[in-house]
Design a protein around this motif. Structure first.
Motif, short mmCIF file in Angstrom:
data_model
loop_
_atom_site.label_atom_id
_atom_site.label_comp_id
_atom_site.label_asym_id
_atom_site.label_seq_id
_atom_site.Cartn_x
_atom_site.Cartn_y
_atom_site.Cartn_z
N PRO A 8 0.84 -1.24 -0.10
CA PRO A 8 -0.01 -0.05 -0.15
C PRO A 8 0.60 1.18 0.16
N ASP A 9 0.30 2.30 -0.42
CA ASP A 9 1.08 3.46 -0.51
C ASP A 9 0.65 4.30 0.91
N HIS A 10 1.20 5.31 1.18
CA HIS A 10 0.93 6.32 2.38
C HIS A 10 -0.47 6.41 2.57
N ASP A 11 -1.04 7.09 1.34
CA ASP A 11 -2.59 7.54 1.48
C ASP A 11 -3.40 6.21 1.77
N GLU A 12 -3.08 5.30 1.27
CA GLU A 12 -3.85 4.07 1.30
C GLU A 12 -3.77 3.59 2.84
N VAL A 13 -2.59 3.47 3.36
CA VAL A 13 -2.49 3.36 5.09
C VAL A 13 -3.24 4.40 5.75
N LEU A 14 -3.12 5.62 5.46
CA LEU A 14 -3.85 6.60 6.15
C LEU A 14 -5.51 6.41 6.06
N ALA A 15 -5.74 5.98 4.90
CA ALA A 15 -7.14 5.77 4.85
C ALA A 15 -7.49 4.60 5.58
N ALA A 16 -6.82 3.59 5.71
CA ALA A 16 -7.18 2.33 6.66
C ALA A 16 -7.06 2.85 7.88
N ILE A 17 -6.05 3.55 8.57
CA ILE A 17 -6.18 4.22 9.97
C ILE A 17 -7.42 5.08 10.10
N SER A 18 -7.75 5.74 9.32
CA SER A 18 -8.75 6.61 9.58
C SER A 18 -10.12 6.05 9.95
N THR A 19 -9.97 4.68 9.70
CA THR A 19 -11.46 3.77 10.05
C THR A 19 -11.03 3.66 11.81
N VAL A 20 -10.36 3.94 12.41
CA VAL A 20 -10.09 3.83 13.84
C VAL A 20 -10.71 5.20 14.59
N ILE A 21 -12.00 4.83 15.35
CA ILE A 21 -12.37 6.36 15.93
C ILE A 21 -12.16 6.14 17.52
N ASP A 22 -11.66 7.29 17.80
CA ASP A 22 -11.36 7.33 19.30
C ASP A 22 -12.67 7.46 19.98
N PRO A 23 -12.90 6.56 21.02
CA PRO A 23 -14.13 6.42 21.63
C PRO A 23 -14.55 7.77 22.48
N GLU A 24 -13.43 8.33 23.03
CA GLU A 24 -13.71 9.35 24.02
C GLU A 24 -13.94 10.78 22.92
N ALA A 25 -13.49 10.92 21.88
CA ALA A 25 -13.71 12.14 21.12
C ALA A 25 -14.86 11.74 19.89
N GLY A 26 -15.02 10.55 19.70
CA GLY A 26 -15.89 10.34 18.85
C GLY A 26 -15.53 10.80 17.22
N MET A 27 -14.17 10.62 16.87
CA MET A 27 -13.54 10.93 15.82
C MET A 27 -12.35 10.18 15.41
N ASN A 28 -12.39 10.23 14.18
CA ASN A 28 -11.00 9.11 13.60
C ASN A 28 -9.74 9.83 14.03
N VAL A 29 -8.55 8.83 14.19
CA VAL A 29 -7.41 9.45 14.84
C VAL A 29 -6.51 10.16 13.97
N VAL A 30 -7.09 9.95 12.64
CA VAL A 30 -6.30 10.94 11.70
C VAL A 30 -6.71 12.20 11.59
N ASP A 31 -7.95 12.60 11.66
CA ASP A 31 -8.37 13.73 11.87
C ASP A 31 -8.16 14.50 13.14
N LEU A 32 -8.17 13.74 14.20
CA LEU A 32 -7.50 14.35 15.59
C LEU A 32 -6.17 14.69 15.46
N GLY A 33 -5.40 14.27 14.58
CA GLY A 33 -4.17 14.78 14.50
C GLY A 33 -3.10 13.93 15.23
N LEU A 34 -3.52 12.58 15.55
CA LEU A 34 -2.94 11.83 16.35
C LEU A 34 -1.66 10.78 15.61
N ILE A 35 -1.72 10.84 14.23
CA ILE A 35 -1.02 10.17 13.74
C ILE A 35 0.18 11.03 13.10
#
Length: 105
Positions: A8-35
């Protein structure tokens, strides 16, 4: 990985990671800036991520969820390493515009 199964390329990996939702914030970890970083190499993906605080109660869960999301999306990747760092410390300016809007920042 075989020649028939490209890494996979960088963007494909980020897309996969963006399916992970922080249960406390209710938002994905990519948009939260955790990656902080994604490196794709021969047969492996390395991720550097952080938490909003070093004492985040869902840190272990999120780290495993990121690892699982990559493995699920790209089963042919041999090694997935997710390293946790607190340097530099997370700040709200690392969030995406969508996250800032959601939280009113």
């Amino acid at each position: 990985m075989s020649a028939q199964t490209p890494m996979p390329d960088h963007d494909e990996v980020l897309a996969a990671i963006s399916t992970v939702i922080d249960p406390e914030a209710g938002m994905n970890v990519v948009d939260l800036g955790l990656i902080y970083g994604v490196m794709v190499g021969e047969g492996r993906v390395d991720v550097t991520m952080t938490m909003t605080t070093p004492t985040c109660p869902v840190g272990d869960y999120l780290r495993e969820a990121v690892r699982d999301a990559i493995r699920d999306a790209f089963p042919a990747v041999g090694v997935v390493d997710v390293e946790l760092t607190f340097e530099p410390p997370w700040t709200p300016d690392k969030m995406s515009d969508a996250a800032r809007v959601k939280f009113g920042w």
